[in-house]
Design a protein around this motif. Structure first.
Motif, short mmCIF file in Angstrom:
data_model
loop_
_atom_site.label_atom_id
_atom_site.label_comp_id
_atom_site.label_asym_id
_atom_site.label_seq_id
_atom_site.Cartn_x
_atom_site.Cartn_y
_atom_site.Cartn_z
N TYR A 7 -7.50 -2.88 -9.40
CA TYR A 7 -6.69 -4.09 -9.29
C TYR A 7 -6.97 -4.94 -10.53
O TYR A 7 -8.10 -5.02 -11.00
CB TYR A 7 -7.05 -4.88 -8.04
CG TYR A 7 -6.72 -4.18 -6.75
CD1 TYR A 7 -5.42 -4.20 -6.24
CD2 TYR A 7 -7.70 -3.48 -6.04
CE1 TYR A 7 -5.12 -3.55 -5.06
CE2 TYR A 7 -7.39 -2.83 -4.87
CZ TYR A 7 -6.10 -2.86 -4.38
OH TYR A 7 -5.80 -2.21 -3.22
N ALA A 29 -10.66 0.04 -6.86
CA ALA A 29 -10.15 0.38 -5.53
C ALA A 29 -10.91 1.61 -5.01
O ALA A 29 -11.31 2.47 -5.80
CB ALA A 29 -8.65 0.65 -5.60
N SER A 65 0.83 -1.20 0.00
CA SER A 65 0.00 0.00 0.00
C SER A 65 0.87 1.25 0.00
O SER A 65 2.04 1.23 0.41
CB SER A 65 -0.92 0.01 1.22
OG SER A 65 -0.16 0.08 2.42
N LEU A 91 -9.01 -11.69 -2.67
CA LEU A 91 -8.05 -10.61 -2.39
C LEU A 91 -7.92 -10.45 -0.88
O LEU A 91 -8.91 -10.22 -0.19
CB LEU A 91 -8.52 -9.31 -3.04
CG LEU A 91 -7.60 -8.09 -2.83
CD1 LEU A 91 -6.26 -8.31 -3.50
CD2 LEU A 91 -8.28 -6.83 -3.36
N TYR A 92 -6.68 -10.54 -0.37
CA TYR A 92 -6.40 -10.39 1.05
C TYR A 92 -5.60 -9.10 1.28
O TYR A 92 -4.69 -8.78 0.49
CB TYR A 92 -5.56 -11.55 1.58
CG TYR A 92 -6.33 -12.83 1.84
CD1 TYR A 92 -6.40 -13.37 3.11
CD2 TYR A 92 -6.96 -13.53 0.80
CE1 TYR A 92 -7.08 -14.57 3.36
CE2 TYR A 92 -7.64 -14.72 1.04
CZ TYR A 92 -7.70 -15.22 2.32
OH TYR A 92 -8.38 -16.39 2.57
N GLN A 93 -5.91 -8.41 2.36
CA GLN A 93 -5.12 -7.27 2.81
C GLN A 93 -4.50 -7.63 4.16
O GLN A 93 -5.22 -7.90 5.13
CB GLN A 93 -5.97 -6.01 2.95
CG GLN A 93 -5.17 -4.79 3.43
CD GLN A 93 -6.04 -3.58 3.65
OE1 GLN A 93 -7.27 -3.68 3.69
NE2 GLN A 93 -5.43 -2.42 3.79
N TYR A 143 -5.42 -9.78 8.99
CA TYR A 143 -5.81 -9.63 7.59
C TYR A 143 -7.32 -9.47 7.45
O TYR A 143 -8.08 -9.74 8.37
CB TYR A 143 -5.33 -10.81 6.74
CG TYR A 143 -5.96 -12.14 7.08
CD1 TYR A 143 -7.21 -12.51 6.57
CD2 TYR A 143 -5.29 -13.05 7.89
CE1 TYR A 143 -7.77 -13.74 6.87
CE2 TYR A 143 -5.84 -14.29 8.20
CZ TYR A 143 -7.09 -14.63 7.69
OH TYR A 143 -7.65 -15.84 7.98
N TYR A 147 -1.24 -6.28 -0.26
CA TYR A 147 -2.36 -7.00 -0.85
C TYR A 147 -1.82 -8.16 -1.69
O TYR A 147 -0.76 -8.06 -2.32
CB TYR A 147 -3.18 -6.10 -1.77
CG TYR A 147 -3.80 -4.91 -1.08
CD1 TYR A 147 -5.12 -4.93 -0.66
CD2 TYR A 147 -3.06 -3.74 -0.87
CE1 TYR A 147 -5.70 -3.84 -0.04
CE2 TYR A 147 -3.62 -2.64 -0.25
CZ TYR A 147 -4.94 -2.69 0.17
OH TYR A 147 -5.49 -1.61 0.78
N THR A 148 -2.54 -9.24 -1.70
CA THR A 148 -2.22 -10.34 -2.59
C THR A 148 -3.46 -11.19 -2.80
O THR A 148 -4.41 -11.14 -2.01
CB THR A 148 -1.07 -11.20 -2.04
OG1 THR A 148 -0.68 -12.17 -3.03
CG2 THR A 148 -1.49 -11.92 -0.77
N LEU A 177 -11.18 -9.07 0.99
CA LEU A 177 -11.89 -8.04 0.25
C LEU A 177 -12.42 -8.60 -1.06
O LEU A 177 -11.76 -9.42 -1.70
CB LEU A 177 -10.96 -6.86 -0.04
CG LEU A 177 -10.20 -6.27 1.16
CD1 LEU A 177 -9.19 -5.25 0.70
CD2 LEU A 177 -11.17 -5.66 2.15
N TYR A 234 -1.68 -3.63 -9.68
CA TYR A 234 -2.46 -2.46 -9.31
C TYR A 234 -2.15 -1.33 -10.26
O TYR A 234 -0.98 -1.07 -10.59
CB TYR A 234 -2.15 -2.02 -7.88
CG TYR A 234 -2.93 -0.79 -7.46
CD1 TYR A 234 -4.30 -0.86 -7.28
CD2 TYR A 234 -2.30 0.45 -7.30
CE1 TYR A 234 -5.04 0.26 -6.93
CE2 TYR A 234 -3.02 1.57 -6.94
CZ TYR A 234 -4.39 1.48 -6.76
OH TYR A 234 -5.11 2.59 -6.43
N SER A 284 0.34 -1.88 4.88
CA SER A 284 -0.23 -3.19 4.57
C SER A 284 0.20 -3.61 3.18
O SER A 284 0.78 -2.83 2.42
CB SER A 284 -1.76 -3.14 4.67
OG SER A 284 -2.28 -2.19 3.76
#
Length: 852
Positions: free
Chosen positions: A508, A532, A447, A469-471, A479, A454-455, A482, A501, A452
């Protein structure tokens, strides 16, 4: 594992604080979908005395379009001028925003660069009416233009529409967000963060306006949209070019460039590239316009790294060096500033690896980077990203400390920081995960605030898997999930996925690279997009109920306090009388019929009307688990189980699902399909899959909701007796409002069933229309007539009841709109004008009383 922060809880319960999303307006018009519009002040009609200012952000989706952005009139003076903001295409390079006095002249013309007009590119717009000074200013970006002497009145009670205020008006496809309407002591802010419905709320949760056929943009922050698919008979791969805003998809013979802003694509033929692709791995160096293709384990002395110049499509061999073995599912990161490409871990030759390599521009060899500090165990399925120019992040994966495949594998949920200056590894955190194991894709997105990353993650043990999608918090490892899921066939070791991104469009991109199970021929690349900021499921449907949150919370608190007070009083009385206190239950009002209907459940439920959708016992959507063949089989079983047939035989199944297969292969296919369906149905409670006396059947308990089963029961109930069926009809209308039975493209097997049910429904509802109309149930008649028109768009009887019910309810605007849309569709599809005028429809007798 996931621990929601206080901020997350605050945002869930106070949705007005969420980032505004917006509303998009479609100019598409068909027999079922019409142009979008939004009337800002429908429930309230404020009067602005000295000034009126409109502020919003505007995104124009098609520079070649034309039409209204908004129209504004004065409710108190219907004969006064109408003011409008119109978008107009001029040339290939430019377009205009024009502020017009409608029917008279353009007062302000602002020129726009067409290169900046595409979805999710937002332009700040302010229109200020200075009522006392008789002037209007239009500010686009930081440029302000002013016009004077319009003849503005001292006060203005605005009727303000965005989009098409009448069905025939031209409009461009566009979107707005962050709408503010201000003047004097009045101030309105519309977050436009609705996810469904037509009511539009202000930031306090109060319904103020109404939209017709809106496209709520918050949904694009939760639902991944499939944007492009490319199939190849050879191994294919893909990379993202952030400079030119394009996705490049390649194989040895061709290069496809996908313009991510415009949604267009172009294919380029290539001379057969002298590199044998096994995994389709690559990275893109934008400053050099070079697409670097690499295979770490090429056969013999073949090219292992090569550069394709995307400007002239020439190919340059870079290296023939190979690593000691293949590196399936390695982690990777490309530094666009230095041009260095990093590669970590992977699986090959029955071993998991934990070496870090880099490929440096100007060299022709992979260089191993010796690492010190905390040890990273051998693994594959890891993700890598950059914390800054000198530090890499490495997350997760599966493997074991020995690296030997025969020793088995364990999933790791840990994060490491790799210092590239000192070549030192420091473990940041690790957590133990309960539940279904998952792994990340090969790249991480950090980010902008460095708090954080994302993946995309997915369970690898499922052949038909799914990506989410995980943050992750960089500091703690907590986590949040999303967005919804992306289907992925992951059974082949070559199948892969990645995440990118795009800061220019705030999107994304997920690319899914799928291969056949026993080799890479053919392969398929699918692109998905998500706006996003991505959101969790909890942020959808915040206006499900009409009551705003503060009102609901106040009522809940007051009810709780009342219960506590009553309990205390009764306790004191009982204590004084020497009796033990009894538990107190406050009297609750009886549930109204409309409340009893309630929304259809989203747990343990199956929906066949509209889009085929299934929710498991926890309320998670599992539609993605139904592949085309599994869904076909499931529907066959469901329909034949509910129509009294008792189920289906094996021979019936063979003839429908595999008519061209031989007997041996069909038995194997049947076994695989039935087993997969059984596993999917395990996600639901109380649905039995039974094989008895040669018949396969499904048995649904009352604990599982199926809208088609409810439809059959309600149809049967309505079709008997002469009593008024108000409640069942309301329930039936709620079911049918989702859309036609199996609306999406489904096998022709069900065409006859759908036609029969539609015919039955039209016959049944047509009789009920007459019955209810004579009982003066006009609101229900209106809903029912719209349902009939959804099934049969040219149903004259339904149109008569709809128009006359609206007339009885004094909803003339709705009646006229429905009539003119009906007449326009009638003319367009049947090639002749609709014979009955609006006035004739209102003057004529009910259809059953018409002569003949």
């Amino acid at each position: 594992m996931s621990r929601p922060s206080f901020l997350y809880i605050w945002l869930v319960f106070f949705p007005s604080l969420l980032r505004a999303q917006g509303i998009a307006f479609s100019d598409y018009e068909s027999e079922t979908v019409h142009k979008s519009s939004y009337e800002v002040f429908l429930r309230e009609q404020p009067v602005f005395r000295d000034s009126l200012t409109l502020r919003f952000e505007l995104s124009l989706h098609d520079p070649a379009a034309f039409g209204y952005i908004f129209r504004l009139t004065d409710r108190r003076h219907p004969q006064a001028d109408t003011y409008s903001l119109v978008f107009s295409y001029d040339t290939h390079e430019r377009s205009h925003l024009k502020f017009n006095i409608e029917g008279r002249e353009s007062r302000i013309v602002h020129t726009l660069d067409n290169a900046s007009l595409y979805p999710r590119h937002w332009i700040p717009v302010t229109v200020r009416f200075r009522l006392q000074g008789d002037s209007v200013s239009l500010t686009v970006g930081d440029q302000e233009l002013v016009t004077r002497d319009l003849g503005l009145s001292a006060g203005l009670q605005p009727r303000l529409w965005f989009g098409s205020s009448t069905f025939s008006q031209e409009m461009p496809p566009f979107a707005i967000r962050d709408l503010r309407v201000e003047g004097g002591h009045l101030s309105y802010f519309f977050p436009l963060n609705e996810s469904s419905g037509t009511e539009v709320h202000d930031h306090r949760g109060k319904v103020v306006g109404k939209a017709i056929n809106p496209i709520w943009l918050i949904n694009s922050s939760y639902h991944w949209q499939q944007a492009f698919t490319f199939s190849s008979r050879q191994v294919a791969g893909s990379v993202f070019d952030p400079v030119r805003q394009q996705l490049l998809i390649f194989n040895r013979d061709s290069l496809v460039s996908v313009d991510l802003r415009r949604g267009t694509s172009h294919i380029h033929s290539l001379p057969r590239l002298p590199i044998e692709m096994k995994l389709g791995t690559a990275f893109y160096h934008s400053p050099e316009n070079r697409l670097y293709l690499y295979e770490v384990d090429p056969a013999g002395d073949q090219v292992s790294v090569g550069a394709l110049h995307t400007d002239d499509l020439t190919f340059e061999p870079v290296s023939r060096q190979s690593l000691p073995s293949q590196r399936h599912h390695h982690a990777c990161h490309f530094d666009p500033e230095t041009g260095i490409y990093y590669l970590f871990g992977g699986f090959g030759s029955r071993r998991y690896h934990n070496k870090l390599y880099r490929l440096v521009p100007g060299t022709d060899a992979w260089q191993q980077i010796p690492l010190t500090g905390d040890e990273i165990t051998p693994r594959f399925f890891s993700g890598m990203g950059a914390l800054d120019k000198d530090r890499l992040l490495l997350f997760g994966g599966t493997g074991n400390p020995s690296g030997d495949q025969e020793a088995g594998k364990v999933h790791s949920y840990d994060l490491y920081v790799i210092d590239l200056k000192e070549n030192k590894v420091e473990k940041q955190w690790e957590f133990s995960h309960e539940g279904e194991d998952f792994v990340p894709v090969r790249e991480l997105i950090v980010s902008a605030d460095k708090q954080s990353f994302y993946t995309l993650c997915y369970p690898t043990h499922l052949a038909s898997s799914y990506l989410r999608l995980y943050q992750f918090s960089l500091e703690e490892g907590t986590y949040e999930i999303l967005g919804d899921s992306i289907p992925m066939e992951s059974k082949a070791i070559l199948s892969n996925a990645n995440l990118y991104y795009n800061p220019h469009t705030a999107e994304y991109y997920a690319t899914v690279q799928e291969f056949q199970e026993h080799g890479g021929d053919p392969s398929r690349i699918t692109l998905y997009t998500l706006a996003a900021p991505a959101i969790p499921a909890a942020h959808l449907g915040i206006y499900t109920h009409r009551t705003s949150f503060p009102v609901k919370v106040t009522a809940w608190i007051l009810s709780l306090l009342l219960v506590c007070a009553l309990s205390f009083v009764l306790y004191q009385r009982k204590r004084k009388s020497g009796c033990r206190p009894a538990a107190v239950s406050p009297d609750l009002p009886e549930e109204s019929p409309s409340a009893a209907l309630g929304p259809a459940p989203e747990k343990n439920s199956i929906y066949l009307f509209g889009e085929f959708t299934v929710y498991d016992r926890q309320g998670k959507e599992i539609t993605y688990m139904f592949s085309n063949k599994i869904r076909h089989l499931f529907l066959l079983l469901l329909f034949k189980s509910l129509d009294g047939s008792g189920g289906i035989t094996s021979s019936y199944m063979y003839g429908i699902l595999w008519p061209d297969k031989d007997a041996k292969s069909v038995k194997n296919l049947k076994g695989v399909c039935l087993n997969r369906l059984r596993k999917v149905l395990e996600e639901l409670d109380r649905i039995q899959f039974i094989h008895h006396n040669g018949l396969y059947t499904l048995r649904l308990s009352d604990e599982i909701y199926c809208d088609y089963q409810a439809f059959l029961r309600l149809s049967e109930q309505i079709g008997h007796g002469d009593t008024l069926h108000t409640a069942p009809l309301q329930q039936l209308t709620a079911i049918l409002r989702r859309g036609k039975l199996l609306r999406a493209a489904d096998p022709e097997t069900f065409d006859r069933l759908k036609a029969e049910q539609e015919e039955k429904m039209l016959r049944l509802l047509s009789l009920e229309l007459s019955h209810l109309y004579h009982q003066q149930e006009y609101a229900l008649v209106s809903d029912l007539a719209e349902t009939v028109l959804q099934i049969d768009p040219f149903h004259d009887t339904a149109l008569w009841y709809l128009l006359n019910s609206c007339h009885k309810l004094r909803k003339e605007d709705k009646a006229m709109k429905k009539y003119y849309l009906f007449a326009a569709d009638y003319s367009r599809h049947l090639g002749t004008e609709y014979p009955n005028s609006y006035a004739e429809m209102l003057r004529s007798a009910p259809p059953e009383e018409l002569p003949g």
